[in-house]
Design a protein around this motif. Structure first.
Motif, PDB file in Angstrom:
ATOM      1  N   ASP A   4     -12.915   9.642   4.675  1.00  0.00           N
ATOM      2  CA  ASP A   4     -11.812  10.129   3.842  1.00  0.00           C
ATOM      3  C   ASP A   4     -10.414   9.731   4.308  1.00  0.00           C
ATOM      4  O   ASP A   4      -9.499  10.533   4.242  1.00  0.00           O
ATOM      5  CB  ASP A   4     -11.873  11.661   3.716  1.00  0.00           C
ATOM      6  CG  ASP A   4     -13.151  12.130   3.039  1.00  0.00           C
ATOM      7  OD1 ASP A   4     -13.662  11.403   2.176  1.00  0.00           O
ATOM      8  OD2 ASP A   4     -13.627  13.223   3.389  1.00  0.00           O
ATOM      9  N   LEU A   5     -10.236   8.522   4.778  1.00  0.00           N
ATOM     10  CA  LEU A   5      -8.888   8.079   5.108  1.00  0.00           C
ATOM     11  C   LEU A   5      -8.311   7.359   3.897  1.00  0.00           C
ATOM     12  O   LEU A   5      -8.936   6.479   3.321  1.00  0.00           O
ATOM     13  CB  LEU A   5      -8.877   7.170   6.328  1.00  0.00           C
ATOM     14  CG  LEU A   5      -9.235   7.841   7.649  1.00  0.00           C
ATOM     15  CD1 LEU A   5      -9.022   6.866   8.800  1.00  0.00           C
ATOM     16  CD2 LEU A   5      -8.425   9.099   7.882  1.00  0.00           C
ATOM     17  N   SER A   6      -7.139   7.753   3.525  1.00  0.00           N
ATOM     18  CA  SER A   6      -6.448   7.190   2.373  1.00  0.00           C
ATOM     19  C   SER A   6      -5.280   6.340   2.865  1.00  0.00           C
ATOM     20  O   SER A   6      -4.938   6.375   4.060  1.00  0.00           O
ATOM     21  CB  SER A   6      -5.914   8.334   1.507  1.00  0.00           C
ATOM     22  OG  SER A   6      -4.902   9.034   2.225  1.00  0.00           O
ATOM     23  N   PRO A   7      -4.637   5.603   1.968  1.00  0.00           N
ATOM     24  CA  PRO A   7      -3.423   4.893   2.386  1.00  0.00           C
ATOM     25  C   PRO A   7      -2.400   5.832   3.022  1.00  0.00           C
ATOM     26  O   PRO A   7      -1.731   5.459   3.987  1.00  0.00           O
ATOM     27  CB  PRO A   7      -2.905   4.288   1.081  1.00  0.00           C
ATOM     28  CG  PRO A   7      -4.151   4.059   0.273  1.00  0.00           C
ATOM     29  CD  PRO A   7      -5.021   5.259   0.593  1.00  0.00           C
ATOM     30  N   LEU A   8      -2.311   7.054   2.525  1.00  0.00           N
ATOM     31  CA  LEU A   8      -1.415   8.047   3.124  1.00  0.00           C
ATOM     32  C   LEU A   8      -1.800   8.299   4.585  1.00  0.00           C
ATOM     33  O   LEU A   8      -0.934   8.373   5.459  1.00  0.00           O
ATOM     34  CB  LEU A   8      -1.462   9.356   2.338  1.00  0.00           C
ATOM     35  CG  LEU A   8      -0.778  10.549   2.991  1.00  0.00           C
ATOM     36  CD1 LEU A   8       0.728  10.332   3.084  1.00  0.00           C
ATOM     37  CD2 LEU A   8      -1.098  11.817   2.224  1.00  0.00           C
ATOM     38  N   PRO A  89      -7.891  -6.848   5.087  1.00  0.00           N
ATOM     39  CA  PRO A  89      -6.934  -6.969   3.977  1.00  0.00           C
ATOM     40  C   PRO A  89      -7.498  -6.376   2.677  1.00  0.00           C
ATOM     41  O   PRO A  89      -8.693  -6.441   2.415  1.00  0.00           O
ATOM     42  CB  PRO A  89      -6.731  -8.473   3.836  1.00  0.00           C
ATOM     43  CG  PRO A  89      -7.102  -9.024   5.161  1.00  0.00           C
ATOM     44  CD  PRO A  89      -8.194  -8.126   5.688  1.00  0.00           C
ATOM     45  N   THR A  90      -6.612  -5.801   1.899  1.00  0.00           N
ATOM     46  CA  THR A  90      -7.028  -5.150   0.659  1.00  0.00           C
ATOM     47  C   THR A  90      -6.774  -6.049  -0.549  1.00  0.00           C
ATOM     48  O   THR A  90      -5.821  -6.815  -0.566  1.00  0.00           O
ATOM     49  CB  THR A  90      -6.293  -3.804   0.466  1.00  0.00           C
ATOM     50  OG1 THR A  90      -6.787  -3.200  -0.719  1.00  0.00           O
ATOM     51  CG2 THR A  90      -4.792  -3.977   0.346  1.00  0.00           C
ATOM     52  N   ALA A  91      -7.640  -5.930  -1.518  1.00  0.00           N
ATOM     53  CA  ALA A  91      -7.450  -6.602  -2.806  1.00  0.00           C
ATOM     54  C   ALA A  91      -7.166  -5.557  -3.883  1.00  0.00           C
ATOM     55  O   ALA A  91      -7.150  -5.868  -5.062  1.00  0.00           O
ATOM     56  CB  ALA A  91      -8.693  -7.419  -3.168  1.00  0.00           C
ATOM     57  N   ASP A  92      -6.935  -4.304  -3.450  1.00  0.00           N
ATOM     58  CA  ASP A  92      -6.634  -3.249  -4.413  1.00  0.00           C
ATOM     59  C   ASP A  92      -5.373  -3.603  -5.171  1.00  0.00           C
ATOM     60  O   ASP A  92      -4.404  -4.102  -4.601  1.00  0.00           O
ATOM     61  CB  ASP A  92      -6.430  -1.906  -3.709  1.00  0.00           C
ATOM     62  CG  ASP A  92      -7.713  -1.357  -3.106  1.00  0.00           C
ATOM     63  OD1 ASP A  92      -8.797  -1.907  -3.402  1.00  0.00           O
ATOM     64  OD2 ASP A  92      -7.627  -0.388  -2.337  1.00  0.00           O
ATOM     65  N   PHE A  93      -5.397  -3.330  -6.453  1.00  0.00           N
ATOM     66  CA  PHE A  93      -4.270  -3.653  -7.309  1.00  0.00           C
ATOM     67  C   PHE A  93      -3.334  -2.454  -7.402  1.00  0.00           C
ATOM     68  O   PHE A  93      -3.774  -1.304  -7.376  1.00  0.00           O
ATOM     69  CB  PHE A  93      -4.778  -4.037  -8.702  1.00  0.00           C
ATOM     70  CG  PHE A  93      -3.741  -4.711  -9.539  1.00  0.00           C
ATOM     71  CD1 PHE A  93      -3.362  -6.011  -9.292  1.00  0.00           C
ATOM     72  CD2 PHE A  93      -3.118  -4.029 -10.569  1.00  0.00           C
ATOM     73  CE1 PHE A  93      -2.395  -6.631 -10.049  1.00  0.00           C
ATOM     74  CE2 PHE A  93      -2.149  -4.633 -11.338  1.00  0.00           C
ATOM     75  CZ  PHE A  93      -1.785  -5.937 -11.083  1.00  0.00           C
ATOM     76  N   THR A  94      -2.065  -2.731  -7.522  1.00  0.00           N
ATOM     77  CA  THR A  94      -1.056  -1.682  -7.642  1.00  0.00           C
ATOM     78  C   THR A  94      -1.134  -1.041  -9.012  1.00  0.00           C
ATOM     79  O   THR A  94      -1.149  -1.723 -10.030  1.00  0.00           O
ATOM     80  CB  THR A  94       0.352  -2.286  -7.459  1.00  0.00           C
ATOM     81  OG1 THR A  94       0.411  -2.899  -6.189  1.00  0.00           O
ATOM     82  CG2 THR A  94       1.423  -1.238  -7.582  1.00  0.00           C
ATOM     83  N   GLU A  95      -1.161   0.274  -9.027  1.00  0.00           N
ATOM     84  CA  GLU A  95      -1.124   1.015 -10.283  1.00  0.00           C
ATOM     85  C   GLU A  95       0.328   1.358 -10.581  1.00  0.00           C
ATOM     86  O   GLU A  95       1.013   1.955  -9.753  1.00  0.00           O
ATOM     87  CB  GLU A  95      -1.938   2.308 -10.154  1.00  0.00           C
ATOM     88  CG  GLU A  95      -1.898   3.160 -11.380  1.00  0.00           C
ATOM     89  CD  GLU A  95      -2.668   4.462 -11.206  1.00  0.00           C
ATOM     90  OE1 GLU A  95      -2.572   5.299 -12.098  1.00  0.00           O
ATOM     91  OE2 GLU A  95      -3.342   4.642 -10.177  1.00  0.00           O
TER      92      GLU A  95
END
Length: 172
Positions: A4-8, A89-95
């Protein structure tokens, strides 16, 4: 990696690691320096370090006198989790969660909305450009590149909202 680690979570770990330790108040001050990049709400400044301490990623020391402030430092496990995350590295897209765009989408007044948003983004662009010109040479490359991305974003928002503000001028 811990659950449960988030970007925050990583933001809190990274800021505390970079500072060598911090109170929630210190975190709040550090978060102000990254305004626009990531938002750290007042309640998160207190809850997230406590949660990370319970996970063993931060250590907590409470003052025995005065205001009994809590000071957090990163543990070896926290540093390891942060390093692992940074190495992936992340490929998550910005919302885009932009209230102005939402109002535009739902039929808000384009001229009024465009004018207000243009002013807000021009102001933020000036702030970012002033910050960029005042950075000391020892500032890490990642900080500089993040600021450069923010400047590019704001330049695009200024271009976009300027066009929206002018729509009424060009409408038949």
């Amino acid at each position: 990696m811990p659950r449960d680690l988030s970007p925050l979570s990583y933001l809190v770990l990274g800021l505390i690691d970079r500072a060598g330790g911090a109170t929630p108040y210190d975190l709040k001050q550090m978060a102000a320096s990254i305004s626009g990049l990531w938002t750290l709400r007042h309640d998160q400044v207190y809850r997230e370090p406590e949660r990370l301490a319970e996970e063993g990623l931060l250590a907590e020391v409470r003052e025995n006198h005065g205001r009994r402030r809590r000071r957090f430092s990163i543990t070896d496990a926290g540093r390891r989790a942060l390093r692992e995350w940074l190495a992936s590295p992340t490929a998550d897209f910005t919302e885009l969660r932009d209230p102005g765009l939402l109002q535009l989408f739902l039929g808000g007044d384009t001229a009024a909305l465009g004018a207000l948003q243009l002013e807000a983004h021009e102001q933020r662009l000036r702030e970012y450009e002033e910050l960029a010109s005042s950075l000391p040479p020892e500032v890490p490359q990642g900080v500089r590149l993040s600021l450069e991305a923010g400047i590019g974003h704001e330049r695009e928002w200024v271009r976009f909202w300027r066009g929206v503000a002018r729509l009424d001028e060009t409408s038949p």
